[in-house]
Design a protein around this motif. Structure first.
Motif, PDB file in Angstrom:
ATOM      1  N   ILE A  51       0.862  -1.179   0.000  1.00 13.59           N
ATOM      2  CA  ILE A  51       0.000   0.000   0.000  1.00 13.59           C
ATOM      3  C   ILE A  51       0.897   1.226   0.000  1.00 13.59           C
ATOM      4  O   ILE A  51       1.814   1.328   0.813  1.00 13.59           O
ATOM      5  CB  ILE A  51      -0.955   0.023   1.209  1.00 13.59           C
ATOM      6  CG1 ILE A  51      -2.016  -1.076   1.060  1.00 13.59           C
ATOM      7  CG2 ILE A  51      -1.618   1.388   1.363  1.00 13.59           C
ATOM      8  CD1 ILE A  51      -2.972  -1.181   2.226  1.00 13.59           C
ATOM      9  N   TRP A  52       0.628   2.109  -0.960  1.00  8.00           N
ATOM     10  CA  TRP A  52       1.390   3.353  -1.060  1.00  8.00           C
ATOM     11  C   TRP A  52       0.572   4.480  -0.445  1.00  8.00           C
ATOM     12  O   TRP A  52      -0.539   4.769  -0.895  1.00  8.00           O
ATOM     13  CB  TRP A  52       1.722   3.685  -2.509  1.00  8.00           C
ATOM     14  CG  TRP A  52       2.659   2.706  -3.152  1.00  8.00           C
ATOM     15  CD1 TRP A  52       3.199   1.573  -2.592  1.00  8.00           C
ATOM     16  CD2 TRP A  52       3.161   2.749  -4.497  1.00  8.00           C
ATOM     17  NE1 TRP A  52       4.001   0.912  -3.495  1.00  8.00           N
ATOM     18  CE2 TRP A  52       4.003   1.610  -4.670  1.00  8.00           C
ATOM     19  CE3 TRP A  52       2.988   3.627  -5.565  1.00  8.00           C
ATOM     20  CZ2 TRP A  52       4.658   1.343  -5.875  1.00  8.00           C
ATOM     21  CZ3 TRP A  52       3.633   3.371  -6.762  1.00  8.00           C
ATOM     22  CH2 TRP A  52       4.464   2.245  -6.911  1.00  8.00           C
ATOM     23  N   PHE A  53       1.124   5.094   0.595  1.00  4.61           N
ATOM     24  CA  PHE A  53       0.506   6.255   1.226  1.00  4.61           C
ATOM     25  C   PHE A  53       0.812   7.469   0.341  1.00  4.61           C
ATOM     26  O   PHE A  53       1.922   7.996   0.352  1.00  4.61           O
ATOM     27  CB  PHE A  53       1.057   6.464   2.628  1.00  4.61           C
ATOM     28  CG  PHE A  53       0.475   5.551   3.671  1.00  4.61           C
ATOM     29  CD1 PHE A  53      -0.163   6.068   4.784  1.00  4.61           C
ATOM     30  CD2 PHE A  53       0.583   4.165   3.558  1.00  4.61           C
ATOM     31  CE1 PHE A  53      -0.697   5.233   5.762  1.00  4.61           C
ATOM     32  CE2 PHE A  53       0.061   3.322   4.527  1.00  4.61           C
ATOM     33  CZ  PHE A  53      -0.588   3.854   5.625  1.00  4.61           C
ATOM     34  N   ARG A  58       6.838   8.902   6.406  1.00  4.44           N
ATOM     35  CA  ARG A  58       8.012   8.029   6.298  1.00  4.44           C
ATOM     36  C   ARG A  58       8.447   7.518   7.669  1.00  4.44           C
ATOM     37  O   ARG A  58       8.790   6.342   7.828  1.00  4.44           O
ATOM     38  CB  ARG A  58       9.159   8.777   5.621  1.00  4.44           C
ATOM     39  CG  ARG A  58       8.994   8.910   4.112  1.00  4.44           C
ATOM     40  CD  ARG A  58      10.096   9.743   3.500  1.00  4.44           C
ATOM     41  NE  ARG A  58      10.031   9.702   2.034  1.00  4.44           N
ATOM     42  CZ  ARG A  58      10.621  10.575   1.235  1.00  4.44           C
ATOM     43  NH1 ARG A  58      11.332  11.579   1.759  1.00  4.44           N
ATOM     44  NH2 ARG A  58      10.510  10.468  -0.078  1.00  4.44           N
ATOM     45  N   ALA A  59       8.411   8.391   8.661  1.00  8.16           N
ATOM     46  CA  ALA A  59       8.788   7.980  10.008  1.00  8.16           C
ATOM     47  C   ALA A  59       7.814   6.945  10.558  1.00  8.16           C
ATOM     48  O   ALA A  59       8.216   5.945  11.165  1.00  8.16           O
ATOM     49  CB  ALA A  59       8.842   9.201  10.928  1.00  8.16           C
ATOM     50  N   ALA A  60       6.524   7.160  10.312  1.00  5.60           N
ATOM     51  CA  ALA A  60       5.504   6.241  10.819  1.00  5.60           C
ATOM     52  C   ALA A  60       5.605   4.858  10.199  1.00  5.60           C
ATOM     53  O   ALA A  60       5.281   3.847  10.838  1.00  5.60           O
ATOM     54  CB  ALA A  60       4.116   6.819  10.567  1.00  5.60           C
ATOM     55  N   LEU A  61       6.068   4.784   8.948  1.00  3.00           N
ATOM     56  CA  LEU A  61       6.093   3.519   8.206  1.00  3.00           C
ATOM     57  C   LEU A  61       7.482   2.897   8.141  1.00  3.00           C
ATOM     58  O   LEU A  61       7.685   1.921   7.416  1.00  3.00           O
ATOM     59  CB  LEU A  61       5.587   3.750   6.771  1.00  3.00           C
ATOM     60  CG  LEU A  61       4.205   4.402   6.634  1.00  3.00           C
ATOM     61  CD1 LEU A  61       3.826   4.526   5.160  1.00  3.00           C
ATOM     62  CD2 LEU A  61       3.144   3.624   7.400  1.00  3.00           C
ATOM     63  N   SER A  62       8.409   3.421   8.900  1.00  3.91           N
ATOM     64  CA  SER A  62       9.810   2.984   8.789  1.00  3.91           C
ATOM     65  C   SER A  62       9.995   1.504   9.084  1.00  3.91           C
ATOM     66  O   SER A  62      10.925   0.882   8.567  1.00  3.91           O
ATOM     67  CB  SER A  62      10.696   3.826   9.717  1.00  3.91           C
ATOM     68  OG  SER A  62      10.265   3.708  11.066  1.00  3.91           O
ATOM     69  N   ARG A  93       5.854  -3.227   3.770  1.00  6.36           N
ATOM     70  CA  ARG A  93       4.813  -3.296   2.732  1.00  6.36           C
ATOM     71  C   ARG A  93       3.963  -2.032   2.669  1.00  6.36           C
ATOM     72  O   ARG A  93       3.067  -1.927   1.836  1.00  6.36           O
ATOM     73  CB  ARG A  93       3.931  -4.518   2.967  1.00  6.36           C
ATOM     74  CG  ARG A  93       4.690  -5.839   2.837  1.00  6.36           C
ATOM     75  CD  ARG A  93       3.823  -7.030   3.231  1.00  6.36           C
ATOM     76  NE  ARG A  93       2.707  -7.207   2.322  1.00  6.36           N
ATOM     77  CZ  ARG A  93       1.676  -8.014   2.579  1.00  6.36           C
ATOM     78  NH1 ARG A  93       1.616  -8.691   3.721  1.00  6.36           N
ATOM     79  NH2 ARG A  93       0.688  -8.139   1.688  1.00  6.36           N
ATOM     80  N   LEU A  94       4.249  -1.081   3.551  1.00  9.86           N
ATOM     81  CA  LEU A  94       3.572   0.209   3.543  1.00  9.86           C
ATOM     82  C   LEU A  94       4.598   1.260   3.142  1.00  9.86           C
ATOM     83  O   LEU A  94       5.637   1.403   3.786  1.00  9.86           O
ATOM     84  CB  LEU A  94       2.978   0.532   4.920  1.00  9.86           C
ATOM     85  CG  LEU A  94       2.034  -0.521   5.517  1.00  9.86           C
ATOM     86  CD1 LEU A  94       1.502  -0.044   6.860  1.00  9.86           C
ATOM     87  CD2 LEU A  94       0.885  -0.848   4.559  1.00  9.86           C
ATOM     88  N   VAL A  95       4.313   1.986   2.064  1.00  4.71           N
ATOM     89  CA  VAL A  95       5.313   2.856   1.447  1.00  4.71           C
ATOM     90  C   VAL A  95       4.829   4.309   1.425  1.00  4.71           C
ATOM     91  O   VAL A  95       3.715   4.591   0.979  1.00  4.71           O
ATOM     92  CB  VAL A  95       5.592   2.395  -0.004  1.00  4.71           C
ATOM     93  CG1 VAL A  95       6.635   3.296  -0.664  1.00  4.71           C
ATOM     94  CG2 VAL A  95       6.042   0.929  -0.025  1.00  4.71           C
ATOM     95  N   ALA A  96       5.657   5.216   1.906  1.00  2.63           N
ATOM     96  CA  ALA A  96       5.365   6.648   1.814  1.00  2.63           C
ATOM     97  C   ALA A  96       5.715   7.132   0.417  1.00  2.63           C
ATOM     98  O   ALA A  96       6.809   6.869  -0.084  1.00  2.63           O
ATOM     99  CB  ALA A  96       6.166   7.418   2.857  1.00  2.63           C
TER     100      ALA A  96
END
Length: 199
Positions: free
Chosen positions: A33-35, A60-64, A68-71
């Motif tokens: 999933i791309w944020f 980016r910090a939240a998904l570091s 599978r979750l991309v900023a």
């Protein structure tokens, strides 16, 4: 490869966003999933909207720790305002090997007819609708299933019980946001005194 596009202002990103995306990976059968951090939402006039680079940094910090979750800052280079149809078609040209799906909340689905080229989106891209707690007449609802086209999927995910608006209000009121946003995001907000004034 199947990728869900989770667009939003993320002003700021919170734990509900992350939990929802992790649930949608399985429910919608997605690889990633791309944020999609939106620099300018054409349906919102938000004077409290932070600079897109700061919001992207928080995502980016939240998904570091979530591979599978991309900023994504993809929309930053596209014409503004950020119309979803333009984003999706540009993504499809840039990444022809990827099948993109649009992830939207039930509140947005209720007003989807107002979106730019909404019929083209429905005709060309899978759509996954998730229930969402939000202010307004459609709080906690999704449209009835018989109203949707055949390739629109209604995801059985928990309702979001937190909002970015609530986070901003708590900060402006001098209240704690511990547990509402990832610790990395809370640190950025605190260190830079973001959202510290009331709007």
């Amino acid at each position: 490869m199947k990728v869900g596009i989770f667009g939003g202002s993320f002003n700021p990103i919170h734990n509900g966003h992350v939990a929802l995306a992790k649930s949608l990976l399985g429910v919608a059968g997605l690889d990633e999933i791309w944020f999609m951090v939106s620099p300018q939402n054409p349906l919102k006039n938000a004077p409290e909207l932070l600079d897109e680079d700061i919001r992207l940094e928080m995502v980016r910090a939240a998904l570091s720790d979530e591979p599978r979750l991309v900023a994504s800052d993809y929309e930053f280079a596209l014409p503004r305002p950020s119309y979803t149809w333009n984003t999706l078609t540009s993504l499809s040209r840039a990444f022809p090997h990827i099948v993109f799906s649009l992830l939207i909340g039930g509140d947005n689905w209720q007003c989807f007819h107002k979106w730019y080229r909404s019929r083209d989106i429905i005709a060309n891209y899978p759509i996954v609708v998730y229930p969402r707690c939000a202010d307004g007449p459609f709080a906690g609802t999704v449209p009835v299933r018989h109203e949707n086209p055949g390739h629109v999927t209604f995801a059985d995910t928990p309702l979001l019980d937190i909002s970015s608006t609530e986070v901003r209000k708590r900060i402006a009121g001098g209240k704690s946001i511990a547990g509402m946003v990832p610790p990395e995001v809370e640190a950025i907000i605190t260190d830079r005194c973001l959202y510290a004034r009331a709007f």
